[in-house]
Design a protein around this motif. Structure first.
Motif, PDB file in Angstrom:
ATOM      1  N   LEU A   1      14.987  31.996  38.416  1.00  0.00           N
ATOM      2  CA  LEU A   1      13.685  32.589  38.100  1.00  0.00           C
ATOM      3  C   LEU A   1      13.374  32.419  36.622  1.00  0.00           C
ATOM      4  O   LEU A   1      14.299  32.394  35.814  1.00  0.00           O
ATOM      5  CB  LEU A   1      13.689  34.081  38.458  1.00  0.00           C
ATOM      6  CG  LEU A   1      13.915  34.403  39.924  1.00  0.00           C
ATOM      7  CD1 LEU A   1      13.998  35.906  40.121  1.00  0.00           C
ATOM      8  CD2 LEU A   1      12.833  33.810  40.808  1.00  0.00           C
ATOM      9  N   PRO A   2      12.113  32.354  36.269  1.00  0.00           N
ATOM     10  CA  PRO A   2      10.972  32.236  37.177  1.00  0.00           C
ATOM     11  C   PRO A   2      10.892  30.838  37.795  1.00  0.00           C
ATOM     12  O   PRO A   2      11.285  29.853  37.182  1.00  0.00           O
ATOM     13  CB  PRO A   2       9.772  32.498  36.273  1.00  0.00           C
ATOM     14  CG  PRO A   2      10.220  32.115  34.906  1.00  0.00           C
ATOM     15  CD  PRO A   2      11.690  32.393  34.860  1.00  0.00           C
ATOM     16  N   THR A   3      10.392  30.804  39.025  1.00  0.00           N
ATOM     17  CA  THR A   3      10.077  29.545  39.687  1.00  0.00           C
ATOM     18  C   THR A   3       8.630  29.614  40.125  1.00  0.00           C
ATOM     19  O   THR A   3       8.206  30.591  40.738  1.00  0.00           O
ATOM     20  CB  THR A   3      10.985  29.297  40.909  1.00  0.00           C
ATOM     21  OG1 THR A   3      12.324  29.121  40.468  1.00  0.00           O
ATOM     22  CG2 THR A   3      10.542  28.054  41.677  1.00  0.00           C
ATOM     23  N   MET A   4       7.884  28.586  39.784  1.00  0.00           N
ATOM     24  CA  MET A   4       6.487  28.480  40.209  1.00  0.00           C
ATOM     25  C   MET A   4       6.373  27.278  41.127  1.00  0.00           C
ATOM     26  O   MET A   4       6.946  26.227  40.841  1.00  0.00           O
ATOM     27  CB  MET A   4       5.565  28.338  38.999  1.00  0.00           C
ATOM     28  CG  MET A   4       5.459  29.646  38.222  1.00  0.00           C
ATOM     29  SD  MET A   4       5.493  29.448  36.432  1.00  0.00           S
ATOM     30  CE  MET A   4       7.164  29.009  36.118  1.00  0.00           C
ATOM     31  N   LEU A   5       5.686  27.473  42.232  1.00  0.00           N
ATOM     32  CA  LEU A   5       5.495  26.413  43.207  1.00  0.00           C
ATOM     33  C   LEU A   5       4.017  26.125  43.356  1.00  0.00           C
ATOM     34  O   LEU A   5       3.192  27.052  43.336  1.00  0.00           O
ATOM     35  CB  LEU A   5       6.050  26.834  44.572  1.00  0.00           C
ATOM     36  CG  LEU A   5       7.510  27.267  44.627  1.00  0.00           C
ATOM     37  CD1 LEU A   5       7.827  27.872  45.989  1.00  0.00           C
ATOM     38  CD2 LEU A   5       8.410  26.082  44.335  1.00  0.00           C
ATOM     39  N   ILE A   6       3.693  24.870  43.508  1.00  0.00           N
ATOM     40  CA  ILE A   6       2.331  24.487  43.875  1.00  0.00           C
ATOM     41  C   ILE A   6       2.430  23.953  45.294  1.00  0.00           C
ATOM     42  O   ILE A   6       3.209  23.029  45.569  1.00  0.00           O
ATOM     43  CB  ILE A   6       1.751  23.455  42.894  1.00  0.00           C
ATOM     44  CG1 ILE A   6       1.668  24.080  41.497  1.00  0.00           C
ATOM     45  CG2 ILE A   6       0.379  22.993  43.369  1.00  0.00           C
ATOM     46  CD1 ILE A   6       1.221  23.144  40.401  1.00  0.00           C
ATOM     47  N   LEU A   7       1.683  24.579  46.191  1.00  0.00           N
ATOM     48  CA  LEU A   7       1.730  24.248  47.611  1.00  0.00           C
ATOM     49  C   LEU A   7       0.380  23.744  48.081  1.00  0.00           C
ATOM     50  O   LEU A   7      -0.658  24.186  47.583  1.00  0.00           O
ATOM     51  CB  LEU A   7       2.093  25.488  48.436  1.00  0.00           C
ATOM     52  CG  LEU A   7       3.316  26.303  48.017  1.00  0.00           C
ATOM     53  CD1 LEU A   7       3.461  27.540  48.892  1.00  0.00           C
ATOM     54  CD2 LEU A   7       4.574  25.449  48.063  1.00  0.00           C
ATOM     55  N   ASP A   8       0.399  22.857  49.066  1.00  0.00           N
ATOM     56  CA  ASP A   8      -0.874  22.458  49.674  1.00  0.00           C
ATOM     57  C   ASP A   8      -1.312  23.557  50.645  1.00  0.00           C
ATOM     58  O   ASP A   8      -0.599  24.555  50.831  1.00  0.00           O
ATOM     59  CB  ASP A   8      -0.771  21.081  50.339  1.00  0.00           C
ATOM     60  CG  ASP A   8       0.144  21.045  51.549  1.00  0.00           C
ATOM     61  OD1 ASP A   8       0.485  22.107  52.119  1.00  0.00           O
ATOM     62  OD2 ASP A   8       0.539  19.926  51.932  1.00  0.00           O
ATOM     63  N   SER A   9      -2.457  23.374  51.276  1.00  0.00           N
ATOM     64  CA  SER A   9      -2.997  24.433  52.134  1.00  0.00           C
ATOM     65  C   SER A   9      -2.255  24.560  53.468  1.00  0.00           C
ATOM     66  O   SER A   9      -2.603  25.396  54.290  1.00  0.00           O
ATOM     67  CB  SER A   9      -4.488  24.210  52.371  1.00  0.00           C
ATOM     68  OG  SER A   9      -4.691  22.959  52.992  1.00  0.00           O
ATOM     69  N   ASN A  10      -1.210  23.756  53.670  1.00  0.00           N
ATOM     70  CA  ASN A  10      -0.335  23.908  54.830  1.00  0.00           C
ATOM     71  C   ASN A  10       0.988  24.557  54.441  1.00  0.00           C
ATOM     72  O   ASN A  10       1.878  24.711  55.269  1.00  0.00           O
ATOM     73  CB  ASN A  10      -0.071  22.548  55.492  1.00  0.00           C
ATOM     74  CG  ASN A  10      -1.324  22.006  56.148  1.00  0.00           C
ATOM     75  OD1 ASN A  10      -2.043  22.741  56.822  1.00  0.00           O
ATOM     76  ND2 ASN A  10      -1.596  20.741  55.929  1.00  0.00           N
ATOM     77  N   GLY A  11       1.146  24.870  53.162  1.00  0.00           N
ATOM     78  CA  GLY A  11       2.377  25.490  52.690  1.00  0.00           C
ATOM     79  C   GLY A  11       3.453  24.508  52.299  1.00  0.00           C
ATOM     80  O   GLY A  11       4.589  24.906  52.035  1.00  0.00           O
TER      81      GLY A  11
END
Length: 149
Positions: free
Chosen positions: A120-130
């Motif tokens: 941590l910290p971890t930031m994720l960028i996800l598409d609209s399907n996760g």
């Protein structure tokens, strides 16, 4: 003569009480206005706490999802909240381009397990399907985060 000194002393004490009370009131007013400004800066970003709802919102708005995985005990997570997420440039870019999710991994460990986020910290960028598009790990200054999102 004793009566005169007594009246003078009473006026002095009353004057001092008024001055001290005024200073206390002014101090409280300044303290409250400073706290509200700080709260407003950190509350500018509208964070979701439910990943599934955020993914549904991302589908509806044609945006990607920005996930901040954090814990209360994580020092760098707190630094991100205090320094990075309060940056006006970061706030503008995040709020325009992403559906935001902030997940306390101690209270909701599911997403950190699913995405195998072990530090941590971890930031994720996800598409609209996760699906994961990008992963950002560790403390990010405002400038460093802006260059990655």
């Amino acid at each position: 003569m004793v009566k005169f000194q007594y009246k003078t002393m009473n006026k002095y004490l009353v004057g001092m009480v008024i001055i001290v009370a005024t200073l206390l009131v002014v101090g409280l007013v300044i303290s409250n206005s400073t706290n509200k400004e700080t709260e407003n800066n950190s509350d500018t970003l509208k964070w979701n706490d439910n990943l599934d709802q955020a993914i549904q919102e991302a589908k509806a708005t044609n945006k990607t999802v920005f996930v901040d995985l954090y814990a209360d005990w994580c020092t760098y997570c707190g630094e991100m909240d205090k320094n990075t997420f309060t940056s006006l440039e970061v706030q503008e870019k995040l709020s325009q381009n992403y559906v935001l999710v902030k997940i306390d991994v101690d209270k909701n460990p599911g997403p950190s397990s699913k995405y195998q986020a072990y530090s941590l910290p971890t930031m994720l960028i996800l598409d609209s399907n996760g699906n994961e598009i990008k992963r950002i790990v560790g403390y990010q200054s405002p400038e460093k985060l802006l260059s990655q999102i």
